[in-house]
Scaffold this motif. Structure first.
Motif, PDB file in Angstrom:
ATOM      1  N   CYS A 193      -5.543   6.472  -6.414  1.00  0.00           N
ATOM      2  CA  CYS A 193      -4.766   6.490  -7.671  1.00  0.00           C
ATOM      3  C   CYS A 193      -5.649   6.947  -8.683  1.00  0.00           C
ATOM      4  O   CYS A 193      -6.144   6.332  -9.562  1.00  0.00           O
ATOM      5  N   ASP A 210       4.925   9.068 -10.298  1.00  0.00           N
ATOM      6  CA  ASP A 210       5.515   7.714 -10.733  1.00  0.00           C
ATOM      7  C   ASP A 210       6.904   7.782  -9.857  1.00  0.00           C
ATOM      8  O   ASP A 210       7.453   8.980  -9.564  1.00  0.00           O
ATOM      9  N   SER A 238      10.333   1.672  -9.744  1.00  0.00           N
ATOM     10  CA  SER A 238       9.303   1.028  -8.810  1.00  0.00           C
ATOM     11  C   SER A 238       7.934   1.254  -9.609  1.00  0.00           C
ATOM     12  O   SER A 238       7.458   2.249  -9.956  1.00  0.00           O
ATOM     13  N   PRO A 239       6.981  -0.033  -9.531  1.00  0.00           N
ATOM     14  CA  PRO A 239       5.601   0.167  -9.888  1.00  0.00           C
ATOM     15  C   PRO A 239       4.827   1.069  -8.966  1.00  0.00           C
ATOM     16  O   PRO A 239       3.509   1.305  -9.367  1.00  0.00           O
ATOM     17  N   ASN A 240       5.269   1.245  -7.847  1.00  0.00           N
ATOM     18  CA  ASN A 240       4.677   1.985  -6.921  1.00  0.00           C
ATOM     19  C   ASN A 240       4.338   3.667  -7.079  1.00  0.00           C
ATOM     20  O   ASN A 240       5.015   4.006  -8.113  1.00  0.00           O
ATOM     21  N   LYS A 241       3.848   4.479  -6.289  1.00  0.00           N
ATOM     22  CA  LYS A 241       3.764   5.868  -6.393  1.00  0.00           C
ATOM     23  C   LYS A 241       4.237   6.481  -5.180  1.00  0.00           C
ATOM     24  O   LYS A 241       4.314   5.814  -4.028  1.00  0.00           O
TER      25      LYS A 241
END
Length: 527
Positions: free
Chosen positions: A178, A273, A277-280
Motif C-alpha cells: 500500500c 481505490d 469500499s475502503p479496500n484496494k
C-alpha cells in the motif's frame, strides 16, 4: 561374568535408542549469503494479499515461429504444448511485478529494465546489463541509466541504438504494497533496425534443383520463369532479392523493419481505490509510445506506418469476477507507400497483407512490393496485424504458494501487440522444409496480469502472531541439520559399540585368572 554383562547390554540398548527418542531436528531456513541482504521473512505477518505483473517489449523477433518442439521434463507432455520458435530475441524489456506471497522478502516488489533477452529453441540464458530494483527494503528513488545490450548469436539480425531504462520498486514495512509508486519499469530506444537478413531462406540467387517441383499452382514454364527471374535480382532470397542489401553508395544497412523515432515502453503495478469500499484493487498497466515505423527503408518500395493512436493494456482485479476487467485501447496505424495509402489498421480492420513478387515481364533488379495491376509471381507476403488481444481469467480458491494461506478471489490477464509483422512464403516458393512463417517481428508486445482476494486488497497494519514478538530470534551458532537418512544413526552406534568392546577387553584383562580346582578323591570305603 554373566552379572557384569547385563548392565553393559542395557547401556548399549539405551545409547542406541537415544537418536530415535530425541526430538527430530529440521533443516533451518537458510539465511542471506550477503550480510546486507534482507532475510527471507521480516516483521510480523502481512494481512495484505495482492499479485500483479506487467511486461512490455519494444520489439520481439521470432525466426521460424512454430517450428521447434517444446521440451519438458515430463514424458509426453511436450507434445501437448504449442511449438516454439527456432530463435527469439527481445529488445527493451520493461517488467514490473508485485507478489505479497513471495517466500523471499526482497521479491515482493520487483522492477527491471533489460536491454534485451534471447532464446534459442526455447532455452533462454540470463541476460547481463539489466537494471533491477527489488523491495523490501523500500527504495526512495528509482534506478536509472543506459542499457548496454550484450553480444548474442543473433546480433547480425538486429541493430539497436541508444537504450535507456529505469526501475523503481517500493514496499512499506507495515502496510506492505500500500504505497505509491509500487513497481514501475520503463525502457526507451532511440533507433532500431530488425532483420537485415532472413536466415530461413537460401543465400543464393540460383535455385536450380532446389525447388520441390510438381507444385500444384505452377507449371514447368512458370517454375522456370521463377528460377530465371531470381537469377536476375541483385541479391539472394535471404536478402529478399536485394531489398535487405542496403545502399552501397552510403553504406547504410538494409532492414525489414526500422524505427526512425524513439519508442517508449512502460510497465507498472499499483493499488487503486475500489469504489464503495475502503479496500484496494490491483491494477497492472502496459503502455507504449511510438511515432512511426518503416518497412524496407531506403528502397524504392519503402512502406511507412504512422501510429495515430497509442495502445494501452490494463488488467484490474477487484477480487470479484463481475467487477474485474481487462481494458485495451487498440492502436490505429496508417500504412502508406510513396504517398499512396495502402490501408488503415484498427480494431475494425486488424490485418493487412502486402505481397512481394517477381514481375513476369520486365528487367527489374528488385522485387515488387505492394504493387497492384501488374503481372507478377508472388514469392512472399508481408502480413501486418495489430491488437491480437488474448484474455484469460481464473477463480482463486487455495494457497498461492506452498504452505501459504488459503486465498479466495479472482485473477485475470491479457496479451496484445502494437504491430505484428510476419513474412510468409507462398506456394510459388516451392522450397523444401520451409516453415509456415519465415520470420516474425512483434513491435510493442504487452502482457498484464492481476489477482486480488474477495472484497479487495486490505491495507491494514501487519498482524503480530499469537504470543507476541513477531519472528523468533535465530539461535546462536550453527543449528543442526535434519536427519534425512539412517546413515546419521550408524555413526554413533558404531562408536558406542567400539567403546563397549574396548571396555570388555579391559575388564577381561584386568580380572585375576582363577586356578582350576583339583578333583576331590573320595576316601576309601571301609569294607
Amino acid at each position: 561374568m554373566r552379572l557384569p554383562a547385563l548392565p553393559v547390554a542395557a547401556a548399549l540398548v539405551a545409547l542406541c535408542a537415544t537418536p530415535a527418542l530425541a526430538q527430530p531436528t529440521t533443516t533451518p531456513v537458510p539465511g542471506p549469503h550477503d550480510p546486507g541482504q534482507p532475510p527471507a521473512h521480516t516483521g510480523p505477518e502481512l494481512v495484505t494479499h495482492a499479485i500483479g505483473d506487467a511486461g512490455t517489449g519494444l520489439a520481439v523477433v521470432r525466426l521460424a515461429p512454430g517450428s521447434a518442439p517444446t521440451n519438458t521434463i515430463l514424458p509426453g507432455f511436450g507434445e501437448r504444448l504449442p511449438e516454439q520458435s527456432a530463435a527469439e530475441i527481445g529488445v527493451g524489456l520493461a517488467g514490473a511485478q508485485v507478489n505479497t506471497e513471495a517466500f523471499l522478502s526482497y521479491e515482493r516488489a520487483v522492477a527491471q529494465a533489460a536491454p534485451l533477452g534471447f532464446a534459442v529453441r526455447g532455452r533462454a540464458p540470463q541476460t547481463p546489463g539489466t537494471l533491477a530494483q527489488t523491495a523490501s527494503p523500500d527504495n526512495a528513488a528509482p534506478l536509472t541509466g543506459a542499457l548496454t545490450p550484450p553480444s548474442t548469436p543473433l546480433d547480425s539480425l538486429i541493430d539497436v541504438g541508444l537504450l535507456e531504462g529505469s526501475a523503481h520498486a517500493r514496499w512499506d514495512d507495515e502496510l506492505g504494497p500500500c504505497v505509491q509508486p509500487l513497481a514501475d519499469a520503463r525502457t526507451s530506444v532511440a533507433s532500431l533496425s530488425v532483420l537485415n537478413a532472413i536466415p530461413t531462406l537460401p543465400g543464393t540467387t540460383d535455385l536450380t534443383g532446389m525447388l520441390t517441383g510438381g507444385t500444384p499452382k505452377l507449371d514447368e514454364a512458370t517454375e522456370q520463369s521463377l528460377i530465371d527471374g531470381l537469377k536476375g535480382l541483385s541479391g539472394p532470397l535471404s536478402r529478399l532479392g536485394g531489398l535487405l542489401s542496403g545502399t552501397p553508395d552510403t553504406g547504410a544497412q538494409g532492414s525489414l523493419l526500422s524505427l526512425p523515432d524513439t519508442l517508449h515502453a512502460r510497465s507498472a503495478v499499483e493499488l487503486v481505490d475500489l469504489p464503495g469500499s475502503p479496500n484496494k484493487a490491483v491494477k497492472s498497466t502496459s503502455t507504449l509510445q511510438a511515432a512511426s515505423v518503416r518497412l524496407l527503408a531506403g528502397t524504392p518500395v519503402e512502406i511507412r506506418i504512422d501510429v495515430v493512436s497509442q495502445p494501452t493494456l490494463t488488467a484490474l482485479a477487484t477480487g470479484e469476477a463481475s467487477t474485474s476487467r481487462v481494458t485495451y485501447t487498440a492502436p490505429v496505424l496508417k500504412v502508406s507507400q510513396g504517398g499512396r495509402e495502402l490501408g488503415t489498421l484498427d480494431a475494425a480492420n486488424p490485418k493487412l497483407d502486402v505481397p512481394i513478387g517477381l514481375p513476369v515481364l520486365g528487367d527489374l533488379k528488385l522485387p515488387v512490393v505492394g504493387a497492384s495491376g501488374e503481372r507478377k509471381l508472388d514469392i512472399g507476403v508481408l502480413r501486418l496485424q495489430i491488437a491480437q488481444l488474448t484474455e484469460k481469467s481464473a477463480v482463486l480458491d487455495g494457497p498461492l504458494q506452498q504452505d501459504g494461506p488459503v486465498i479466495k478471489g479472482f485473477m485475470l490477464g491479457a496479451t496484445a501487440r502494437l504491430l505484428d509483422l510476419q513474412l510468409l512464403p507462398t506456394d510459388a516458393l516451392g522450397l523444401p522444409n520451409l516453415p509456415s512463417a519465415l520470420a516474425q517481428v512483434s513491435l510493442g508486445e504487452q502482457v498484464v496480469r492481476a489477482a486480488a482476494p474477495t472484497g479487495g486488497v486490505v491495507c491494514a497494519p501487519a498482524r503480530t502472531p499469537p504470543g507476541g514478538g513477531g519472528q523468533a530470534a535465530p539461535p546462536e551458532g550453527t543449528p543442526p541439520l535434519a536427519h534425512t537418512s539412517a546413515a546419521y544413526r550408524t555413526v554413533p552406534i558404531f562408536w558406542t559399540g567400539a567403546a563397549l568392546l574396548m571396555t570388555g577387553v579391559v575388564l577381561v584383562a584386568a580380572l585375576p585368572a582363577r586356578r582350576p580346582r583339583k578333583p576331590v578323591t573320595p576316601p576309601p570305603s571301609e569294607a
